[in-house]
Motif scaffolding. Sequence first.
Motif, mmCIF file in Angstrom:
data_model
loop_
_atom_site.group_PDB
_atom_site.id
_atom_site.type_symbol
_atom_site.label_atom_id
_atom_site.label_comp_id
_atom_site.label_asym_id
_atom_site.label_seq_id
_atom_site.Cartn_x
_atom_site.Cartn_y
_atom_site.Cartn_z
ATOM 1 N N SER A 1 0.839 -1.195 0.000
ATOM 2 C CA SER A 1 0.000 0.000 0.000
ATOM 3 C C SER A 1 0.867 1.235 0.000
ATOM 4 C CB SER A 1 -0.946 0.019 1.204
ATOM 5 O OG SER A 1 -0.215 0.183 2.397
ATOM 6 N N ASN B 1 1.446 5.212 1.259
ATOM 7 C CA ASN B 1 1.155 5.973 2.447
ATOM 8 C C ASN B 1 0.106 7.029 2.099
ATOM 9 O OD1 ASN B 1 1.065 7.627 4.657
ATOM 10 N ND2 ASN B 1 3.265 7.889 4.822
ATOM 11 N N ILE C 1 -4.070 -0.116 -2.286
ATOM 12 C CA ILE C 1 -3.853 -1.429 -1.679
ATOM 13 C C ILE C 1 -3.887 -2.456 -2.793
ATOM 14 C CG2 ILE C 1 -4.763 -3.187 -0.120
ATOM 15 C CD1 ILE C 1 -5.892 -0.937 1.602
ATOM 16 N N GLU D 1 -4.376 -8.602 8.146
ATOM 17 C CA GLU D 1 -3.474 -7.604 7.572
ATOM 18 C C GLU D 1 -4.224 -6.637 6.655
ATOM 19 O OE1 GLU D 1 0.607 -7.193 4.914
ATOM 20 O OE2 GLU D 1 -0.041 -9.187 5.562
ATOM 21 N N GLN E 1 -6.093 -4.103 8.698
ATOM 22 C CA GLN E 1 -5.171 -3.087 9.210
ATOM 23 C C GLN E 1 -4.831 -2.064 8.136
ATOM 24 O OE1 GLN E 1 -1.886 -5.386 10.738
ATOM 25 N NE2 GLN E 1 -3.013 -6.031 12.547
ATOM 26 N N LYS E 2 -4.638 -2.521 6.915
ATOM 27 C CA LYS E 2 -4.358 -1.595 5.801
ATOM 28 C C LYS E 2 -5.537 -0.649 5.577
ATOM 29 C CE LYS E 2 -0.309 -3.089 4.508
ATOM 30 N NZ LYS E 2 0.888 -2.273 4.631
ATOM 31 N N SER F 1 -5.642 1.944 8.408
ATOM 32 C CA SER F 1 -4.611 2.978 8.301
ATOM 33 C C SER F 1 -4.830 3.894 7.099
ATOM 34 C CB SER F 1 -3.210 2.349 8.249
ATOM 35 O OG SER F 1 -3.036 1.632 7.045
ATOM 36 N N SER F 2 -5.753 3.538 6.232
ATOM 37 C CA SER F 2 -6.033 4.335 5.030
ATOM 38 C C SER F 2 -7.317 5.144 5.141
ATOM 39 C CB SER F 2 -6.133 3.404 3.810
ATOM 40 O OG SER F 2 -4.946 2.697 3.620
#
Length: 103
Positions: A5, A7, A16, A29, A32-33, A36-37
């Motif tokens: 991914s 930032n 992603i 996982e 979580q991506k 965080s996005s």
Amino acid sequence: MNIASENPKSSGKAVIELPARLDISVCEELAQKFNSSRNSEIYVVADKVTHIGALALQLLLSARLQWDADEHPFFISSPSIAFNEGIALLGYDQSPFQEGAIA
């Protein structure tokens, strides 16, 4: 398994890249991506997907609904044939990720 991914803080968007096999082993996982996005435009690249399981589809649907609620764009980019067929096998006649579709 590694889900790549960008930032989202640096570009205002997140990318992603989904792995070939979307099953329970990648869901934590992937979640979580997505977390965080949040609050950014997101592109989910699905060109390598060869299998999608029910839990992974549920996670993608949930993310789509969250992005809709947050009023941020959510795109599935380059879905593979297997991605689209997998969604159909799990009960969707049309991809719930198309523009304007309701998940």
